[in-house]
Design a protein around this motif. Structure first.
Motif, PDB file in Angstrom:
ATOM      1  N   GLY A 159     -18.992  88.283 -14.021  1.00 48.30           N
ATOM      2  CA  GLY A 159     -18.783  87.251 -14.919  1.00 48.30           C
ATOM      3  C   GLY A 159     -19.335  86.145 -16.055  1.00 48.30           C
ATOM      4  N   TRP A 160     -20.484  85.984 -15.127  1.00 42.89           N
ATOM      5  CA  TRP A 160     -21.835  85.075 -15.827  1.00 42.89           C
ATOM      6  C   TRP A 160     -21.892  85.482 -16.988  1.00 42.89           C
ATOM      7  CZ3 TRP A 160     -27.057  84.761 -16.771  1.00 42.89           C
ATOM      8  CH2 TRP A 160     -27.521  83.140 -16.503  1.00 42.89           C
ATOM      9  N   PRO A 161     -22.752  87.180 -16.718  1.00 42.61           N
ATOM     10  CA  PRO A 161     -23.465  87.445 -17.949  1.00 42.61           C
ATOM     11  C   PRO A 161     -22.448  88.105 -18.719  1.00 42.61           C
ATOM     12  CG  PRO A 161     -24.477  88.884 -16.321  1.00 42.61           C
ATOM     13  CD  PRO A 161     -23.350  87.944 -15.896  1.00 42.61           C
ATOM     14  N   LEU A 162     -21.086  88.496 -18.804  1.00 40.40           N
ATOM     15  CA  LEU A 162     -20.608  88.682 -19.846  1.00 40.40           C
ATOM     16  C   LEU A 162     -19.789  87.110 -20.075  1.00 40.40           C
ATOM     17  CD1 LEU A 162     -17.318  90.895 -18.272  1.00 40.40           C
ATOM     18  CD2 LEU A 162     -19.519  91.637 -19.264  1.00 40.40           C
ATOM     19  N   PHE A 163     -19.813  86.386 -19.898  1.00 46.74           N
ATOM     20  CA  PHE A 163     -19.971  84.899 -20.597  1.00 46.74           C
ATOM     21  C   PHE A 163     -20.828  84.773 -21.193  1.00 46.74           C
ATOM     22  CE2 PHE A 163     -20.073  80.317 -19.575  1.00 46.74           C
ATOM     23  CZ  PHE A 163     -18.821  79.604 -20.678  1.00 46.74           C
ATOM     24  N   THR A 164     -21.767  84.727 -20.672  1.00 46.17           N
ATOM     25  CA  THR A 164     -23.428  84.558 -21.708  1.00 46.17           C
ATOM     26  C   THR A 164     -23.409  84.761 -22.926  1.00 46.17           C
ATOM     27  OG1 THR A 164     -24.338  84.208 -19.144  1.00 46.17           O
ATOM     28  CG2 THR A 164     -25.844  84.495 -21.645  1.00 46.17           C
ATOM     29  N   ALA A 165     -23.377  86.887 -22.817  1.00 48.37           N
ATOM     30  CA  ALA A 165     -22.844  87.385 -24.299  1.00 48.37           C
ATOM     31  C   ALA A 165     -21.681  86.937 -24.860  1.00 48.37           C
ATOM     32  CB  ALA A 165     -22.793  88.739 -23.792  1.00 48.37           C
ATOM     33  N   GLY A 166     -20.675  86.618 -24.037  1.00 48.05           N
ATOM     34  CA  GLY A 166     -19.524  86.984 -24.740  1.00 48.05           C
ATOM     35  C   GLY A 166     -18.603  85.208 -25.603  1.00 48.05           C
ATOM     36  N   GLY A 167     -19.229  84.393 -24.348  1.00 49.61           N
ATOM     37  CA  GLY A 167     -18.842  82.878 -24.560  1.00 49.61           C
ATOM     38  C   GLY A 167     -19.932  82.785 -25.296  1.00 49.61           C
ATOM     39  N   LEU A 168     -20.936  82.272 -24.822  1.00 45.92           N
ATOM     40  CA  LEU A 168     -22.359  81.860 -25.677  1.00 45.92           C
ATOM     41  C   LEU A 168     -22.224  82.014 -27.027  1.00 45.92           C
ATOM     42  CD1 LEU A 168     -23.481  80.028 -22.396  1.00 45.92           C
ATOM     43  CD2 LEU A 168     -22.333  78.929 -24.328  1.00 45.92           C
ATOM     44  N   VAL A 169     -23.170  83.626 -26.521  1.00 51.48           N
ATOM     45  CA  VAL A 169     -24.258  83.969 -27.623  1.00 51.48           C
ATOM     46  C   VAL A 169     -23.164  84.500 -28.426  1.00 51.48           C
ATOM     47  CG1 VAL A 169     -25.973  85.959 -28.021  1.00 51.48           C
ATOM     48  CG2 VAL A 169     -25.157  84.772 -26.233  1.00 51.48           C
ATOM     49  N   MET A 170     -22.292  85.359 -28.878  1.00 51.82           N
ATOM     50  CA  MET A 170     -21.247  85.590 -29.867  1.00 51.82           C
ATOM     51  C   MET A 170     -20.918  84.697 -30.381  1.00 51.82           C
ATOM     52  SD  MET A 170     -19.880  89.290 -28.248  1.00 51.82           S
ATOM     53  CE  MET A 170     -20.953  90.690 -27.479  1.00 51.82           C
ATOM     54  N   GLY A 171     -20.338  83.351 -29.797  1.00 50.20           N
ATOM     55  CA  GLY A 171     -20.078  82.082 -30.486  1.00 50.20           C
ATOM     56  C   GLY A 171     -21.099  81.629 -31.409  1.00 50.20           C
ATOM     57  N   ALA A 172     -22.180  81.652 -30.189  1.00 48.04           N
ATOM     58  CA  ALA A 172     -23.330  80.991 -31.410  1.00 48.04           C
ATOM     59  C   ALA A 172     -23.345  82.041 -32.982  1.00 48.04           C
ATOM     60  CB  ALA A 172     -24.592  80.942 -30.189  1.00 48.04           C
ATOM     61  N   ILE A 173     -23.313  82.884 -32.561  1.00 47.29           N
ATOM     62  CA  ILE A 173     -23.846  83.665 -33.860  1.00 47.29           C
ATOM     63  C   ILE A 173     -22.708  84.009 -34.804  1.00 47.29           C
ATOM     64  CG2 ILE A 173     -24.120  86.889 -34.887  1.00 47.29           C
ATOM     65  CD1 ILE A 173     -25.759  86.975 -31.632  1.00 47.29           C
ATOM     66  N   TRP A 174     -21.748  84.032 -34.438  1.00 43.71           N
ATOM     67  CA  TRP A 174     -20.111  83.510 -34.986  1.00 43.71           C
ATOM     68  C   TRP A 174     -20.700  82.215 -36.169  1.00 43.71           C
ATOM     69  CZ3 TRP A 174     -14.430  83.520 -33.018  1.00 43.71           C
ATOM     70  CH2 TRP A 174     -13.419  83.778 -34.453  1.00 43.71           C
ATOM     71  N   ALA A 175     -20.780  81.379 -34.661  1.00 44.14           N
ATOM     72  CA  ALA A 175     -20.885  79.468 -35.758  1.00 44.14           C
ATOM     73  C   ALA A 175     -21.588  80.520 -37.352  1.00 44.14           C
ATOM     74  CB  ALA A 175     -20.786  78.970 -35.083  1.00 44.14           C
ATOM     75  N   ASN A 176     -22.728  80.701 -36.466  1.00 43.18           N
ATOM     76  CA  ASN A 176     -23.905  80.624 -37.115  1.00 43.18           C
ATOM     77  C   ASN A 176     -23.335  81.594 -38.864  1.00 43.18           C
ATOM     78  OD1 ASN A 176     -26.690  80.029 -38.153  1.00 43.18           O
ATOM     79  ND2 ASN A 176     -27.486  82.186 -37.686  1.00 43.18           N
ATOM     80  N   SER A 177     -22.846  82.208 -38.450  1.00 45.44           N
ATOM     81  CA  SER A 177     -22.259  83.484 -39.787  1.00 45.44           C
ATOM     82  C   SER A 177     -21.623  82.520 -40.246  1.00 45.44           C
ATOM     83  CB  SER A 177     -22.142  84.375 -39.789  1.00 45.44           C
ATOM     84  OG  SER A 177     -20.805  84.755 -38.867  1.00 45.44           O
ATOM     85  N   GLY A 197     -23.319  78.205 -40.737  1.00 47.80           N
ATOM     86  CA  GLY A 197     -24.740  78.181 -40.993  1.00 47.80           C
ATOM     87  C   GLY A 197     -25.771  77.421 -39.714  1.00 47.80           C
ATOM     88  N   THR A 198     -24.778  77.427 -38.545  1.00 45.98           N
ATOM     89  CA  THR A 198     -24.684  75.788 -37.029  1.00 45.98           C
ATOM     90  C   THR A 198     -24.896  76.692 -36.192  1.00 45.98           C
ATOM     91  OG1 THR A 198     -24.802  74.599 -38.681  1.00 45.98           O
ATOM     92  CG2 THR A 198     -25.565  73.511 -36.686  1.00 45.98           C
ATOM     93  N   TYR A 199     -25.956  77.883 -35.094  1.00 41.41           N
ATOM     94  CA  TYR A 199     -25.889  78.303 -34.388  1.00 41.41           C
ATOM     95  C   TYR A 199     -25.352  77.838 -32.828  1.00 41.41           C
ATOM     96  CZ  TYR A 199     -29.929  77.365 -33.433  1.00 41.41           C
ATOM     97  OH  TYR A 199     -31.879  77.282 -33.699  1.00 41.41           O
ATOM     98  N   TRP A 200     -25.785  75.998 -33.198  1.00 41.95           N
ATOM     99  CA  TRP A 200     -25.021  75.582 -31.900  1.00 41.95           C
ATOM    100  C   TRP A 200     -25.544  74.003 -32.865  1.00 41.95           C
ATOM    101  CZ3 TRP A 200     -23.223  76.631 -27.675  1.00 41.95           C
ATOM    102  CH2 TRP A 200     -22.640  75.802 -26.447  1.00 41.95           C
ATOM    103  N   GLY A 201     -23.390  73.452 -32.579  1.00 44.78           N
ATOM    104  CA  GLY A 201     -23.667  72.301 -33.259  1.00 44.78           C
ATOM    105  C   GLY A 201     -22.946  70.653 -32.462  1.00 44.78           C
ATOM    106  N   TRP A 202     -23.403  71.343 -30.714  1.00 46.70           N
ATOM    107  CA  TRP A 202     -22.612  70.685 -29.839  1.00 46.70           C
ATOM    108  C   TRP A 202     -21.578  70.194 -30.045  1.00 46.70           C
ATOM    109  CZ3 TRP A 202     -25.983  70.181 -25.970  1.00 46.70           C
ATOM    110  CH2 TRP A 202     -27.135  70.411 -25.956  1.00 46.70           C
ATOM    111  N   ASP A 203     -20.719  70.431 -30.914  1.00 39.31           N
ATOM    112  CA  ASP A 203     -19.131  70.594 -30.931  1.00 39.31           C
ATOM    113  C   ASP A 203     -18.499  70.198 -28.911  1.00 39.31           C
ATOM    114  OD1 ASP A 203     -16.961  73.178 -30.163  1.00 39.31           O
ATOM    115  OD2 ASP A 203     -16.319  70.639 -31.424  1.00 39.31           O
TER     116      ASP A 203
END
Lengths: 502, 412
Positions: free
Chosen positions: B323-341, B344-350
């Motif tokens: 689960g951890w690699p999937l969570f890292t890639a899908g939950g965190l990384v993809m979320g961050a890339i999406w937020a950036n597109s 314009g902020t890949y991480w906003g401490w929301d």
């Protein structure tokens, strides 16, 4: 003696620091602290106006939280310090262990001696009919079938096969660690050399600055030391500081589309977009793009994101209409008229007067009657224009045109008037960022996806096969080990042994 | 028949499977176990069809999107993943008794939809959600959540087997005393307007206790026993008391949903009538004492059925390592890339981002904890439990309690 001690002091301290930072226990402790501290910033709302805090907390509590930095926790010096410690720990842990992992990955394949066979977790001895040559061939076939690379050594009456696969998976953990270091470095570069700002730009207007949420740290530091002047323009009256762009950005057009339910707009936006143009400082147009949410415009490393929109209070826009002959394939004529005024249209020899303009009108398809609705925040959900058409000075007819018409506007003469736009009364809300570190962060992201996959789904598997002559038959001893996922390896091991035994 | 009806049938199937698995655990009849498995397969099949139908329905409505974009759909998908992963584990390990722990998670998630009055409409997407990232981000996040959920159930069984000693009843009375003291303190501080400091203090206390358990828990078995007792009491108690609220609400003829959430526990713990409050707490304390006194019996029952602890420990590790690699890639990384597109902020401490990071920290602690000397077993298992609590909070708590960018994942 004395010399040793002197040298010892520095060495001991350096050694202690290195040891301190290279422990997994420190990593775990830092992760716990980070997790716990992060919770605080989600419970206490961040970066709110003081009035908001006064509603929730007493003055003493506010004072305490303010001093601890709890209202902007993730940017306090101590939180950044925690992240720095974590990165240092990660780096040193990686440096400490990487050489061993590299050696284990690159270690040449060696035949296994008797002692070695005793130590491996999986082993099996079988007898293969048909002599050593045949056993060697089947063994090689079995190993290649499972994509092992091998090394063959021969002694008298004995053949050794050493094989392995997935050695690269030992690098997975280091790729993961490197990715986090990259992300941290990228984020620092962004904070030092980038900025985040916003710009509310009315239709038809241009700006050469954006308003900052945070100034690049580098500029602040250089300015603070008096080395170089920050390009940021500070408002002496305490307004929002502005960052010059080095070019102009202009909103040519802004539109919102709304979801329709049975042909009627619902008031829920489905999409909004701005047509932006970029002009250089000599006012030459260099770029034009229609930006939407999730699809921004970038110029000189500065990116404009569609983020919001609004109506400018008390602003009067221009009504844009199209007049075209019925059954004409041509584009017709575009006319612009201010609300309340009229315009003479030569092609049809009529004067069109825009009597009024409402943000949300809707036509009943059965009766043709137009009803007006209240629109939240004066949003232009379905702009509707009341028109009077004059032949010379005398009124010919009245009609209404609108953006989305669920019926047919009354057009008694041989031309058709249609609504195009109500222009100049709205602004587009843009998020503007410059982040030169984002590519390093993205590189980190890619490694952060790849590293854990390699680390957890791959495993370094080793197999040794020893073939010995025994009374015309071949005695085959197979041993194997895997650094991860033993159950899957056991299955593979058994299958290989079976293949050889056949 | 539409997808909503099929989902209802699937929910009923999961409820039946839950009851069957628990009966299997108690009566140890092979036939019951087989029936439980079969009911689970049937429920999973129904739910699969329902998911596909909902997808088709959205196209028929002219909206056309994967059924992954509001709270209702995500709860349904989470359940689907959890049951699927459970079925795979059951098939691979040939151990049915896990079902008694996993199926309640699935059933409760679906029941929560009805109790909390979550809207089941297929609504169109707001512009920010119109991105290809939505599908992959949500898909991978929920597969990992479901994996963590199954890991949670396995860890629970591990810890239940760990309860060798419960110590003397002095422990029970001391725990009840501290519990009561905290309750009284809570009421007093809330009344004097210090609600937030109280909850922060309670949080710090809980974290301190967790940390102590993780560090030294293995040496202090009675404390682990108390920990399990408290967790079971709170889980069971909250369910029962929320059920009472729900019943009272239904009897008053008020619609579920918004009103119910805002008035949670008003018919028990925060009732205006002091006797009701006192009785509620007394009931919870009795439940605590009951579980404390019967825990060893439950454990003895489980021990005959459950695999050895080292297998459970290994299974927990494998689930988390999946689960951890999937969570890292899908939950965190993809979320961050999406937020950036989008912003314009890949991480906003929301809050949602921060909580998913906290979850990530916790499972990272789990994975590294195994390399700290003497941390295998009880300690890492407790981390896995805490990890899933954090998952639940990331998923539901943030939307219900805190606010932020993901607020469109809310109830209505």
């Amino acid at each position: 003696m004395e010399k040793q001690e002197q040298q010892g002091m520095v060495e001991v301290v350096a050694d202690k620091i290195w040891k301190f930072f290279s422990s997994v226990k420190l990593a775990v402790v830092l992760l716990i602290i980070l997790a716990v501290v992060s919770v605080i910033g989600t419970v206490i709302q961040q970066n709110q106006a003081p009035e908001e805090y006064l509603k929730e907390y007493s003055l003493t509590t506010i004072q305490l939280f303010e001093n601890l930095g709890f209202f902007d926790l993730y940017h306090t010096w101590w939180f950044v310090l925690l992240l720095l410690l974590f990165t240092a720990n990660l780096t040193i842990c990686t440096l400490e262990r990487f050489p061993y992992a590299w050696k284990a990955m690159r270690a040449p394949l060696k035949p296994l001696e008797d002692d070695g066979f005793k130590a491996v977790p999986f082993k099996k001895e079988i007898v293969v009919k048909g002599g050593m040559e045949a056993a060697e061939t089947t063994a090689l076939k079995a190993l290649h079938g499972k994509r092992y690379s091998h090394q063959l050594t021969k002694e008298q009456g004995m053949t050794h096969l050493a094989a392995q696969k997935g050695a690269y998976s030992r690098m997975g953990v280091y790729v993961t660690h490197l990715s986090i270091i990259l992300i941290f470095v990228g984020a620092l570069i962004g904070a030092f050399f980038g900025f985040k700002g916003f710009l509310n730009l009315p239709e038809g207007e241009a700006s050469s600055v954006v308003y900052l949420r945070n100034e690049p740290l580098w500029d602040q530091i250089m300015d603070g030391f008096g080395i170089s002047k920050s390009p940021v323009i500070h408002d002496p009256r305490g307004g929002v500081p502005a960052m010059p762009l080095g070019f102009y950005v202009r909103t040519d057009d802004f539109e919102v589309d709304y979801y329709a339910n049975a042909g009627r707009p619902t008031g829920m936006p489905s999409e909004f977009w701005s047509l932006l143009s970029v002009y250089d400082l000599r006012q030459q147009k260099v770029l034009e793009k229609r930006i939407r949410v999730n699809d921004p415009l970038t110029r000189n490393g500065i990116t404009f994101y569609q983020s919001s929109y609004g109506t400018i209070p008390n602003a009067v826009g221009k009504i844009v209409l199209n007049v075209n002959q019925k059954n004409s394939p041509g584009p017709g004529e575009t006319i612009v008229v201010m609300p309340g005024s009229s315009v003479y249209v030569k092609s049809i020899d009529r004067t069109i007067k825009a009597v009024g303009m409402a943000p949300f009108g809707m036509r009943d398809p059965a009766t043709g009657q137009v009803q007006y609705y209240q629109a939240r925040n004066e949003e232009l959900i379905n702009p509707t224009v009341e028109l009077e058409v004059y032949r010379g000075k005398s009124l010919a007819y009245r009609t209404q045109v609108m953006k989305v018409d669920s019926g047919e506007p009354s057009m008694p003469e041989n031309y058709r008037i249609s609504y195009i736009d109500y222009w100049g009364a709205r602004y587009t809300g843009l998020q503007v960022t410059k982040d030169p570190g984002v590519w390093i962060v993205y590189a980190g992201f890619i490694l952060l996806c790849v590293g854990p996959l390699v680390a957890f789904f791959g495993s370094h598997r080793k197999l040794w096969v020893r073939i010995q002559e025994r009374k015309g038959q071949a005695a085959v001893l197979v041993g194997g080990s895997s650094n991860r996922n033993r159950i899957a390896f056991e299955r593979e091991f058994n299958s290989i042994v079976e293949t050889i035994a056949k | 028949m539409d997808s909503a009806q099929l989902f209802t049938f699937a929910t009923i199937a999961y409820l039946a499977a839950m009851v069957l698995y628990i009966s299997y655990l108690v009566f140890r009849k092979e036939g019951v176990g087989k029936a439980a498995s079969f009911t689970t397969y049937a429920g999973l099949a129904l739910q699969t069809v329902a998911l596909a139908m909902r997808w088709i329905e959205s196209y028929q409505m002219g909206i056309g999107r994967a059924p992954l974009s509001n709270l209702y759909e995500s709860l349904v998908f989470f359940t689907w993943c959890t049951v699927l992963i459970y079925v795979i584990v059951e098939w691979k390990y040939k151990i049915r008794a896990f079902g008694a722990f996993v199926m309640p998670v699935a059933f409760l998630a679906l029941a929560f939809i009805n109790v909390a009055g979550i809207s089941t409409d297929i609504s169109p997407l707001v512009p920010a959600l119109k991105s290809n990232w939505l599908f992959y981000h949500v898909l991978l996040s929920f597969i990992s959540y479901a994996t963590f959920g199954v890991a949670f159930a396995v860890s629970l069984i591990y810890l239940l087997q760990d309860t060798d000693e419960r110590g003397s009843s002095v422990n029970l009375f001391a725990a009840l005393g501290i519990f009561a003291l905290l309750v009284v303190l809570g009421y007093v501080l809330t009344a004097s307007g210090m609600k937030v400091p109280f909850w922060i203090g309670l949080g710090v206390l809980a974290v301190a206790w967790f940390t102590y358990l993780v560090m030294k828990g293995a040496l202090n078995k009675p404390l682990v026993y108390l920990f399990i007792t408290l967790c079971s009491t709170l889980a069971l108690g909250l369910l029962v008391f929320m059920g009472i609220d729900y019943l009272v609400f239904s009897m008053q003829g008020q619609p579920a949903g918004e009103g119910f959430r805002k008035h949670m526990f008003e018919s028990t713990f925060i009732s205006r009538s002091i006797p009701v409050v006192a009785v509620s707490w007394a009931a919870l304390f009795s439940l605590f004492a009951l579980i404390w006194s019967q825990g060893l019996r439950i454990k003895a029952l489980l021990k005959q059925f459950m695999p050895a602890q080292d297998i459970l420990d290994d299974l927990t590790y494998r689930l988390i390592a999946f689960g951890w690699p999937l969570f890292t890639a899908g939950g965190l990384v993809m979320g961050a890339i999406w937020a950036n597109s989008a912003w314009g902020t890949y991480w906003g401490w929301d809050p949602k981002e921060t909580w998913s990071l906290i979850t990530w920290f916790i499972y990272s602690i789990y994975l590294h904890g195994r390399y700290v000397r003497g941390w295998r077993g009880t300690q890492t298992t407790i981390i896995s439990l805490i990890g899933f609590l954090s998952v639940i909070f990331t998923y539901l708590g943030v939307n219900l309690v805190l606010s932020g960018l993901h607020s469109y994942g809310g109830m209505n």
